[in-house]
Design a protein around this motif. Structure first.
Motif, PDB file in Angstrom:
ATOM      1  N   ILE A  36     -45.287   9.390 -18.317  1.00  0.00           N
ATOM      2  CA  ILE A  36     -45.679   8.531 -17.197  1.00  0.00           C
ATOM      3  C   ILE A  36     -44.979   7.190 -17.390  1.00  0.00           C
ATOM      4  N   VAL A  37     -44.279   6.790 -16.340  1.00  0.00           N
ATOM      5  CA  VAL A  37     -43.372   5.652 -16.454  1.00  0.00           C
ATOM      6  C   VAL A  37     -43.745   4.559 -15.446  1.00  0.00           C
ATOM      7  N   ARG A  38     -43.648   3.327 -15.896  1.00  0.00           N
ATOM      8  CA  ARG A  38     -43.783   2.192 -14.979  1.00  0.00           C
ATOM      9  C   ARG A  38     -42.586   1.281 -15.172  1.00  0.00           C
ATOM     10  N   ALA A  39     -41.954   0.889 -14.086  1.00  0.00           N
ATOM     11  CA  ALA A  39     -40.781   0.018 -14.194  1.00  0.00           C
ATOM     12  C   ALA A  39     -41.206  -1.370 -14.672  1.00  0.00           C
ATOM     13  N   TYR A  40     -42.183  -1.955 -13.989  1.00  0.00           N
ATOM     14  CA  TYR A  40     -42.647  -3.315 -14.313  1.00  0.00           C
ATOM     15  C   TYR A  40     -44.163  -3.287 -14.482  1.00  0.00           C
ATOM     16  N   ASP A  41     -44.722  -4.365 -14.986  1.00  0.00           N
ATOM     17  CA  ASP A  41     -46.162  -4.382 -15.257  1.00  0.00           C
ATOM     18  C   ASP A  41     -47.001  -4.097 -14.012  1.00  0.00           C
ATOM     19  N   ASP A  42     -46.519  -4.533 -12.853  1.00  0.00           N
ATOM     20  CA  ASP A  42     -47.331  -4.325 -11.641  1.00  0.00           C
ATOM     21  C   ASP A  42     -46.862  -3.106 -10.830  1.00  0.00           C
ATOM     22  N   SER A  43     -46.005  -2.264 -11.433  1.00  0.00           N
ATOM     23  CA  SER A  43     -45.510  -1.086 -10.703  1.00  0.00           C
ATOM     24  C   SER A  43     -46.506   0.059 -10.801  1.00  0.00           C
ATOM     25  N   GLU A  44     -46.352   1.026  -9.886  1.00  0.00           N
ATOM     26  CA  GLU A  44     -47.236   2.186  -9.980  1.00  0.00           C
ATOM     27  C   GLU A  44     -46.741   3.125 -11.078  1.00  0.00           C
ATOM     28  N   ARG A  45     -47.656   3.982 -11.529  1.00  0.00           N
ATOM     29  CA  ARG A  45     -47.345   4.892 -12.628  1.00  0.00           C
ATOM     30  C   ARG A  45     -46.747   6.172 -12.057  1.00  0.00           C
ATOM     31  N   ILE A  46     -45.587   6.523 -12.535  1.00  0.00           N
ATOM     32  CA  ILE A  46     -44.867   7.682 -11.994  1.00  0.00           C
ATOM     33  C   ILE A  46     -44.734   8.772 -13.066  1.00  0.00           C
ATOM     34  N   PRO A  47     -45.257   9.982 -12.787  1.00  0.00           N
ATOM     35  CA  PRO A  47     -45.054  11.075 -13.743  1.00  0.00           C
ATOM     36  C   PRO A  47     -43.659  11.670 -13.590  1.00  0.00           C
ATOM     37  N   LEU A  48     -42.940  11.835 -14.676  1.00  0.00           N
ATOM     38  CA  LEU A  48     -41.591  12.411 -14.621  1.00  0.00           C
ATOM     39  C   LEU A  48     -41.454  13.470 -15.709  1.00  0.00           C
TER      40      LEU A  48
END
Ligand code: FES
Length: 282
Positions: A36-48
């Motif tokens: 689970i990845v987030r680009a920035y602290d306020d970004s949404e969590r993306i499963p990859l």
């Protein structure tokens, strides 16, 4: 700082290949798992889904299709930048064992995630056939890597611009029909693994009705929030029971998956995602 982006290049139209410095994740990761990845602290969590694991280099490769705001933020990051979050490996590893011949099918964005399974199945003593397909040549990826790693390899495109004109399922059907006719000269095909859009996995599972003695495994890329089985965001109905794709999956017996609920839930999120994505592009 951890989680540096070491590589970021286009691997197919609209899909980035990203290599992340994450030695702890690389050491623990197995085929079939995800991060689970987030680009920035306020970004949404993306499963990859993990597309390649290099334990020596301590890196994880993933393919990122920039569709929504969260994936666009990740895909647009530059080499040398650091991801805010890179949590994993999550999910249950693929149930890899000696089967005989295994057909691994990757459709569209499902091509990259199926790649680590080639090595895993081969290491377990299997003969591996890969079938990868996309709508057109521009959306294909990793053909050379697949060809080099597989015992038998097929490419299809819906429009015929590369490889065979048609769908990945047609190749699988041909091979299984050959086997049923006693003309398949290799070890018995005992399992088909399909990763791709839900509609492809549903069609493939329906087709497998004609081959009841061959297993069909699919990877459900549901909407995920926490990735740890706490939020219920990724629930799917499997064999009449509610399962969480993030901990019970992402791989399931295709014959038990209720694909209609999977697709309906994804549709609900898609509208919000599209709105957020368009806003992000403005
Ligand atoms: Fe929350 Fe699976 S993502 S339960």
């Amino acid at each position: 700082m951890p989680f540096e982006i070491l590589e970021n290049e286009e691997m197919a139209t609209g899909v980035q290949k990203m290599v992340i410095d994450a030695p702890d994740v690389a050491r623990a990761a197995k085929a079939g798992q995800f991060v689970i990845v987030r680009a920035y602290d306020d970004s949404e969590r993306i499963p990859l889904t993990i597309a390649d694991i290099d334990t020596e280099r301590g890196t994880i490769m993933m393919s990122v299709q920039a569709l929504g705001k969260g994936t666009k933020q990740i895909a647009r990051m530059e080499v040398g930048e650091h991801l805010a979050d890179f949590v994993g490996p999550l999910g249950t590893p693929a149930d890899v064992k000696k089967i005989g011949t295994v057909i691994l099918v990757g459709g569209g964005v499902g091509i990259a995630p199926i790649y680590p399974q080639i090595k895993a199945y081969k290491d377990a003593g299997n003969r591996v056939v890969t079938v990868i397909g996309a709508r057109n040549e521009g959306l294909l990826m990793m053909e050379k890597e697949f060809e080099a790693a597989s015992d038998e390899h097929y490419v299809t495109t819906d429009d015929g611009s590369k490889g065979r004109h048609g769908f990945v399922t047609e190749v699988v059907k041909e091979l299984l029909d050959k086997q049923n006719a006693g003309e398949y000269e290799h070890e018995r095909i005992g399992r088909v693994v399909v990763i791709g859009p839900p509609i492809l996995m549903k069609v493939a599972t329906d087709m497998m009705k004609d081959y009841p003695d061959v297993e069909i495994v699919v990877s459900i890329n549901a909407m995920m929030v926490d990735g740890t089985g706490m939020c219920g965001g990724c629930r799917v109905v499997v064999g009449g029971e509610v399962k969480f794709a993030c901990v019970d999956g992402p791989e399931f017996d295709g014959r038990l998956v209720d694909f209609d609920t999977v697709m309906n839930r994804l549709m609900i999120y898609k509208k919000d995602e599209l709105a957020a994505s368009q806003k992000y592009d403005e």
